[in-house]
Write a protein that holds these residues in place. Sequence first.
Motif, PDB file in Angstrom:
ATOM      1  N   LYS A 325      46.984  30.085  22.305  1.00  0.00           N
ATOM      2  CA  LYS A 325      46.121  28.951  22.014  1.00  0.00           C
ATOM      3  C   LYS A 325      44.823  29.080  22.816  1.00  0.00           C
ATOM      4  O   LYS A 325      44.780  29.791  23.826  1.00  0.00           O
ATOM      5  CB  LYS A 325      46.827  27.640  22.368  1.00  0.00           C
ATOM      6  CG  LYS A 325      48.089  27.380  21.555  1.00  0.00           C
ATOM      7  CD  LYS A 325      48.747  26.081  21.994  1.00  0.00           C
ATOM      8  CE  LYS A 325      50.015  25.816  21.210  1.00  0.00           C
ATOM      9  NZ  LYS A 325      50.694  24.563  21.669  1.00  0.00           N
ATOM     10  N   THR A 326      43.820  28.380  22.368  1.00  0.00           N
ATOM     11  CA  THR A 326      42.546  28.382  23.095  1.00  0.00           C
ATOM     12  C   THR A 326      42.770  27.977  24.553  1.00  0.00           C
ATOM     13  O   THR A 326      43.452  26.986  24.827  1.00  0.00           O
ATOM     14  CB  THR A 326      41.562  27.402  22.435  1.00  0.00           C
ATOM     15  OG1 THR A 326      41.378  27.760  21.067  1.00  0.00           O
ATOM     16  CG2 THR A 326      40.221  27.420  23.149  1.00  0.00           C
ATOM     17  N   GLY A 327      42.253  28.778  25.447  1.00  0.00           N
ATOM     18  CA  GLY A 327      42.383  28.476  26.866  1.00  0.00           C
ATOM     19  C   GLY A 327      43.561  29.136  27.547  1.00  0.00           C
ATOM     20  O   GLY A 327      43.647  29.126  28.786  1.00  0.00           O
ATOM     21  N   ASP A 328      44.508  29.699  26.777  1.00  0.00           N
ATOM     22  CA  ASP A 328      45.625  30.405  27.390  1.00  0.00           C
ATOM     23  C   ASP A 328      45.118  31.624  28.159  1.00  0.00           C
ATOM     24  O   ASP A 328      44.151  32.285  27.737  1.00  0.00           O
ATOM     25  CB  ASP A 328      46.622  30.877  26.333  1.00  0.00           C
ATOM     26  CG  ASP A 328      47.472  29.750  25.773  1.00  0.00           C
ATOM     27  OD1 ASP A 328      47.391  28.626  26.314  1.00  0.00           O
ATOM     28  OD2 ASP A 328      48.210  29.999  24.802  1.00  0.00           O
ATOM     29  N   CYS A 329      45.764  31.940  29.268  1.00  0.00           N
ATOM     30  CA  CYS A 329      45.393  33.129  30.037  1.00  0.00           C
ATOM     31  C   CYS A 329      45.943  34.365  29.333  1.00  0.00           C
ATOM     32  O   CYS A 329      47.153  34.516  29.181  1.00  0.00           O
ATOM     33  CB  CYS A 329      45.934  33.032  31.454  1.00  0.00           C
ATOM     34  SG  CYS A 329      45.442  34.427  32.503  1.00  0.00           S
ATOM     35  N   LEU A 330      45.043  35.246  28.898  1.00  0.00           N
ATOM     36  CA  LEU A 330      45.446  36.457  28.191  1.00  0.00           C
ATOM     37  C   LEU A 330      45.855  37.567  29.156  1.00  0.00           C
ATOM     38  O   LEU A 330      46.822  38.282  28.932  1.00  0.00           O
ATOM     39  CB  LEU A 330      44.296  36.961  27.308  1.00  0.00           C
ATOM     40  CG  LEU A 330      43.814  36.014  26.213  1.00  0.00           C
ATOM     41  CD1 LEU A 330      42.587  36.607  25.531  1.00  0.00           C
ATOM     42  CD2 LEU A 330      44.920  35.773  25.191  1.00  0.00           C
ATOM     43  N   TYR A 331      45.094  37.703  30.236  1.00  0.00           N
ATOM     44  CA  TYR A 331      45.389  38.708  31.258  1.00  0.00           C
ATOM     45  C   TYR A 331      44.571  38.389  32.494  1.00  0.00           C
ATOM     46  O   TYR A 331      43.700  37.501  32.481  1.00  0.00           O
ATOM     47  CB  TYR A 331      45.091  40.121  30.749  1.00  0.00           C
ATOM     48  CG  TYR A 331      43.627  40.426  30.510  1.00  0.00           C
ATOM     49  CD1 TYR A 331      42.846  41.049  31.484  1.00  0.00           C
ATOM     50  CD2 TYR A 331      43.014  40.109  29.297  1.00  0.00           C
ATOM     51  CE1 TYR A 331      41.504  41.327  31.269  1.00  0.00           C
ATOM     52  CE2 TYR A 331      41.675  40.388  29.067  1.00  0.00           C
ATOM     53  CZ  TYR A 331      40.929  40.997  30.057  1.00  0.00           C
ATOM     54  OH  TYR A 331      39.599  41.276  29.847  1.00  0.00           O
ATOM     55  N   GLN A 332      44.881  39.101  33.562  1.00  0.00           N
ATOM     56  CA  GLN A 332      44.119  38.968  34.788  1.00  0.00           C
ATOM     57  C   GLN A 332      43.518  40.311  35.164  1.00  0.00           C
ATOM     58  O   GLN A 332      44.115  41.358  34.934  1.00  0.00           O
ATOM     59  CB  GLN A 332      45.019  38.475  35.923  1.00  0.00           C
ATOM     60  CG  GLN A 332      45.551  37.068  35.727  1.00  0.00           C
ATOM     61  CD  GLN A 332      46.501  36.680  36.849  1.00  0.00           C
ATOM     62  OE1 GLN A 332      47.301  37.499  37.308  1.00  0.00           O
ATOM     63  NE2 GLN A 332      46.415  35.428  37.305  1.00  0.00           N
ATOM     64  N   LEU A 333      42.327  40.254  35.745  1.00  0.00           N
ATOM     65  CA  LEU A 333      41.679  41.443  36.287  1.00  0.00           C
ATOM     66  C   LEU A 333      41.751  41.384  37.813  1.00  0.00           C
ATOM     67  O   LEU A 333      41.276  40.415  38.423  1.00  0.00           O
ATOM     68  CB  LEU A 333      40.217  41.507  35.845  1.00  0.00           C
ATOM     69  CG  LEU A 333      39.885  42.221  34.544  1.00  0.00           C
ATOM     70  CD1 LEU A 333      38.409  42.038  34.215  1.00  0.00           C
ATOM     71  CD2 LEU A 333      40.222  43.703  34.621  1.00  0.00           C
ATOM     72  N   LEU A 334      42.388  42.371  38.396  1.00  0.00           N
ATOM     73  CA  LEU A 334      42.376  42.518  39.840  1.00  0.00           C
ATOM     74  C   LEU A 334      41.134  43.327  40.188  1.00  0.00           C
ATOM     75  O   LEU A 334      41.076  44.529  39.951  1.00  0.00           O
ATOM     76  CB  LEU A 334      43.648  43.220  40.313  1.00  0.00           C
ATOM     77  CG  LEU A 334      43.751  43.572  41.796  1.00  0.00           C
ATOM     78  CD1 LEU A 334      43.582  42.339  42.673  1.00  0.00           C
ATOM     79  CD2 LEU A 334      45.062  44.281  42.083  1.00  0.00           C
ATOM     80  N   SER A 335      40.124  42.656  40.701  1.00  0.00           N
ATOM     81  CA  SER A 335      38.809  43.253  40.871  1.00  0.00           C
ATOM     82  C   SER A 335      38.516  43.531  42.336  1.00  0.00           C
ATOM     83  O   SER A 335      38.616  42.631  43.189  1.00  0.00           O
ATOM     84  CB  SER A 335      37.735  42.321  40.299  1.00  0.00           C
ATOM     85  OG  SER A 335      36.450  42.899  40.445  1.00  0.00           O
ATOM     86  N   PHE A 336      38.153  44.763  42.643  1.00  0.00           N
ATOM     87  CA  PHE A 336      37.771  45.179  43.993  1.00  0.00           C
ATOM     88  C   PHE A 336      36.240  45.203  44.059  1.00  0.00           C
ATOM     89  O   PHE A 336      35.606  46.221  43.815  1.00  0.00           O
ATOM     90  CB  PHE A 336      38.372  46.545  44.312  1.00  0.00           C
ATOM     91  CG  PHE A 336      39.881  46.545  44.311  1.00  0.00           C
ATOM     92  CD1 PHE A 336      40.580  46.259  45.467  1.00  0.00           C
ATOM     93  CD2 PHE A 336      40.580  46.804  43.155  1.00  0.00           C
ATOM     94  CE1 PHE A 336      41.965  46.244  45.478  1.00  0.00           C
ATOM     95  CE2 PHE A 336      41.972  46.786  43.141  1.00  0.00           C
ATOM     96  CZ  PHE A 336      42.670  46.502  44.314  1.00  0.00           C
ATOM     97  N   ASP A 337      35.692  44.065  44.354  1.00  0.00           N
ATOM     98  CA  ASP A 337      34.243  43.884  44.328  1.00  0.00           C
ATOM     99  C   ASP A 337      33.682  44.264  45.697  1.00  0.00           C
ATOM    100  O   ASP A 337      33.827  43.527  46.673  1.00  0.00           O
ATOM    101  CB  ASP A 337      33.919  42.429  43.996  1.00  0.00           C
ATOM    102  CG  ASP A 337      32.470  42.237  43.613  1.00  0.00           C
ATOM    103  OD1 ASP A 337      31.706  43.217  43.720  1.00  0.00           O
ATOM    104  OD2 ASP A 337      32.118  41.125  43.213  1.00  0.00           O
ATOM    105  N   LYS A 338      33.024  45.384  45.807  1.00  0.00           N
ATOM    106  CA  LYS A 338      32.617  45.928  47.102  1.00  0.00           C
ATOM    107  C   LYS A 338      31.370  45.222  47.644  1.00  0.00           C
ATOM    108  O   LYS A 338      30.277  45.774  47.730  1.00  0.00           O
ATOM    109  CB  LYS A 338      32.392  47.430  46.984  1.00  0.00           C
ATOM    110  CG  LYS A 338      33.681  48.172  46.621  1.00  0.00           C
ATOM    111  CD  LYS A 338      33.474  49.668  46.500  1.00  0.00           C
ATOM    112  CE  LYS A 338      34.777  50.380  46.140  1.00  0.00           C
ATOM    113  NZ  LYS A 338      34.602  51.842  45.994  1.00  0.00           N
ATOM    114  N   THR A 339      31.593  43.949  47.984  1.00  0.00           N
ATOM    115  CA  THR A 339      30.500  43.133  48.534  1.00  0.00           C
ATOM    116  C   THR A 339      30.881  42.567  49.892  1.00  0.00           C
ATOM    117  O   THR A 339      30.258  41.615  50.369  1.00  0.00           O
ATOM    118  CB  THR A 339      30.173  41.974  47.577  1.00  0.00           C
ATOM    119  OG1 THR A 339      31.364  41.184  47.396  1.00  0.00           O
ATOM    120  CG2 THR A 339      29.691  42.492  46.246  1.00  0.00           C
TER     121      THR A 339
END
Length: 377
Positions: A325-339
């Motif tokens: 449904k609209t708004g359901d979480c499809l997936y997650q991104l584990l992001s290594f943001d080098k900041t």
Amino acid sequence: MLPIIETIPIVQLASGDRLFIQVYKFIGDNPGPKAYIQSNLHGAEIAGNAVIHQFIEFLQGVDDCSIKGEIWLVPVCNPLGINQRSQHFSSGRYHSYDGKDWNRIFWDYEKEATDIHDFAYSLLNVDPEEIEEYYRQIILTKFHQLLQDINATSGVPFVEQYRYQLQSLSLDANYVIDCHSSTNQGLDYLYCFNSREESAKAFLLDYAILMNEYDGDAFDEAGMKPWLALEKSFAKQGKPIQFDVESWTLELGTGMQMNPQSVAKGLLGIQNYLATKGMLNIPGFPLPETNFHSVIFITKDRIRKYYATAGGMIQNRLPLGTVVKTGDCLYQLLSFDKTGEPPKIIDITAVESGLIADISMNYSANQGDYILSIFQG
């Protein structure tokens, strides 16, 4: 019955070795239409190979009188593509020499014909069967003129030689079936052209993409568009005709895999389709549920593709076939943001409701990489 087997040279390699395609021709006792079925145009999409192998075994067990017309089968239609490797991965979607998609190279008469409307007007009082035969001969005559360039001493790119060989086998067929799979992980479905929705039921698949727009020069499109254009011209002039010509792409499961369920669906669908068309006279077919089978048709503009909004690793992705449904979480991104900040988790939610129909194989994504597709509800 035993097939007539023809082996056709495709290309000579720099080493002197040659690659071939092999055609299995089952010709019935009674004249009738021609069906052409191929698989593995994209090298990683191998479920169709198993479908055609099992169909060949099946046809070897029927009598000549059980087939009306001719059934031509090409189980490995692209030997260059299927032999292509990158480490353990079988790619084969693109020609490694010039980068062309193997399924975007085919000759389309409709692009060259400027007089289809006048042609239809001149034949308003002619029987549809005669029109079909006459039009087919026009297409074939124009197509075979390509040989002039192919045989010239200046030569042509390999993809032009290759498409000529493959389309030479299929352009005179009434029914063309091109077996594919997702390059990633995908559901079983088919591509259907407008006005052929009733015939689509015979494949007994639950989903079909209705071709309201074209990618350009695909195998199924190149064979079908000239006929659709002629039908449209006749309809505008008050003579609606549907010719006995159909072209299909079956998408059977996941790339680099022979999923048994996908193979079984493909085989059953082809058997049932050809029986529905009167080409196969076999006990129990067409299956009684054919007329009542419900196909969910999705237009191409109702397919939403999701791409990574940042680089990272995919986790907790919903599985193939999930209704969202609209708004359901499809997936997650584990992001290594080098900041200088700790790694973060980005939730990716559904823009619209629908069905997850295709997902990427790789769980590592650069920003902009393809992640999944949804058939929007």
